[in-house]
Design a protein around this motif. Structure first.
Motif, PDB file in Angstrom:
ATOM      1  N   PHE A 145      62.450  59.953  17.930  1.00  0.00           N
ATOM      2  CA  PHE A 145      63.364  60.628  19.555  1.00  0.00           C
ATOM      3  C   PHE A 145      63.175  59.412  20.147  1.00  0.00           C
ATOM      4  O   PHE A 145      63.936  59.383  21.007  1.00  0.00           O
ATOM      5  N   ALA A 146      62.059  58.430  19.653  1.00  0.00           N
ATOM      6  CA  ALA A 146      61.754  58.382  21.257  1.00  0.00           C
ATOM      7  C   ALA A 146      61.041  58.784  22.195  1.00  0.00           C
ATOM      8  O   ALA A 146      60.869  57.926  23.221  1.00  0.00           O
ATOM      9  N   GLY A 170      62.666  61.680  24.754  1.00  0.00           N
ATOM     10  CA  GLY A 170      63.147  60.455  24.029  1.00  0.00           C
ATOM     11  C   GLY A 170      64.881  59.653  24.609  1.00  0.00           C
ATOM     12  O   GLY A 170      65.032  59.358  25.477  1.00  0.00           O
ATOM     13  N   GLU A 171      65.259  60.857  24.889  1.00  0.00           N
ATOM     14  CA  GLU A 171      67.082  60.817  25.819  1.00  0.00           C
ATOM     15  C   GLU A 171      66.478  60.485  27.034  1.00  0.00           C
ATOM     16  O   GLU A 171      67.543  59.793  26.880  1.00  0.00           O
TER      17      GLU A 171
END
Lengths: 136, 112
Positions: free
Chosen positions: A41-42, A71-72
């Motif tokens: 998801f980074a 990540g978002e």
């Protein structure tokens, strides 16, 4: 392009691990730290993180320690080229000064937006209100 | 992972990923939702359309002093607004055809 390979590979951040990175977040913040870990998801783990605030041709740093970033919120990660960083035309100043200037700029901006909003409303326009804290 | 499921429910999921893979090595300009635009060589792309660029040059550099020391970057797919491509690299007829085929025949299931 007539065979779609179902196996997928990640644009892997594994090459960036243990490197000094710049992370730009959705709220506009710039964090600089050493990437220790990531996932699909980074989501990131950054060590020895500093938050760098840029104003005009100066910047100020706030030490932040270890960050786990969801990540978002990540816009981009940049590998910092140490040589180019040394050549930087920007001056480092005490962070209190930078925060002061930033606060003043924010207040001026809010005032401008309010005036603009009022004038447009008076003319009969409805105005979008940007979500607080999130630039993008 | 849920990759195959995501392909079944969204047959176009691999189309642009495959398309971008054909462009690796080309110079592209990525415009982000925050209005930042970055030109660089496309190094890699993944199923989320995350993008890695090398030798980057920021469009309108003075507005983004924090990017001065950055030569390569990873861009999260979710923040991309546009990807500007060199026209000679894009075969629009092929792309259109691939899209049409994807709709008629999703990437999993009907293929032998």
């Amino acid at each position: 392009m007539d065979s779609f390979q179902i196996f997928t590979t990640s644009t892997s951040l594994v090459d960036s691990v243990d490197k000094k990175l710049l992370v730009v977040l959705r709220d506009g913040r710039k964090l600089i730290g050493i990437l220790r870990s990531f996932d699909q998801f980074a989501n990131l783990v950054l060590q020895d993180t500093i938050e760098r605030i840029y104003v005009a041709d100066t910047y100020g740093d706030i030490p932040r320690g270890i960050f786990i970033i969801r990540g978002e919120n990540v816009v981009l990660l940049g590998e910092i080229d140490e040589e180019k960083e040394d050549e930087s035309p920007l001056r480092q100043v005490p962070v209190e000064d930078v925060l002061q200037i930033q606060r003043e700029e924010m207040e001026a901006k809010v005032k401008r937006e309010k005036t603009k909003h009022r004038m447009l409303s008076d003319q009969g326009f409805s105005v979008d209100v940007a979500e607080f804290g999130e630039l993008y | 992972m849920g990759t195959l499921d995501s392909i079944r429910s969204n047959p176009e999921a691999v189309l642009f990923y495959s398309f971008f893979k054909t462009l690796v090595g080309q110079p592209v300009t990525v415009e982000l939702k925050n209005d930042l635009a970055i030109t660089g060589v496309l190094v890699s792309v993944d199923q989320f359309l995350n993008i890695k660029l090398d030798n980057i040059k920021v469009v309108d550099e003075e507005r983004y002093p924090h990017m001065l020391a950055v030569k390569n970057c990873f861009i999260r797919g979710s923040v991309v607004r546009y990807v500007q491509l060199p026209a000679p690299s894009v075969d629009t007829a092929l792309l259109q055809d691939a899209a049409r085929r994807e709709r008629q025949q999703p990437a999993t299931g009907a293929r032998k």
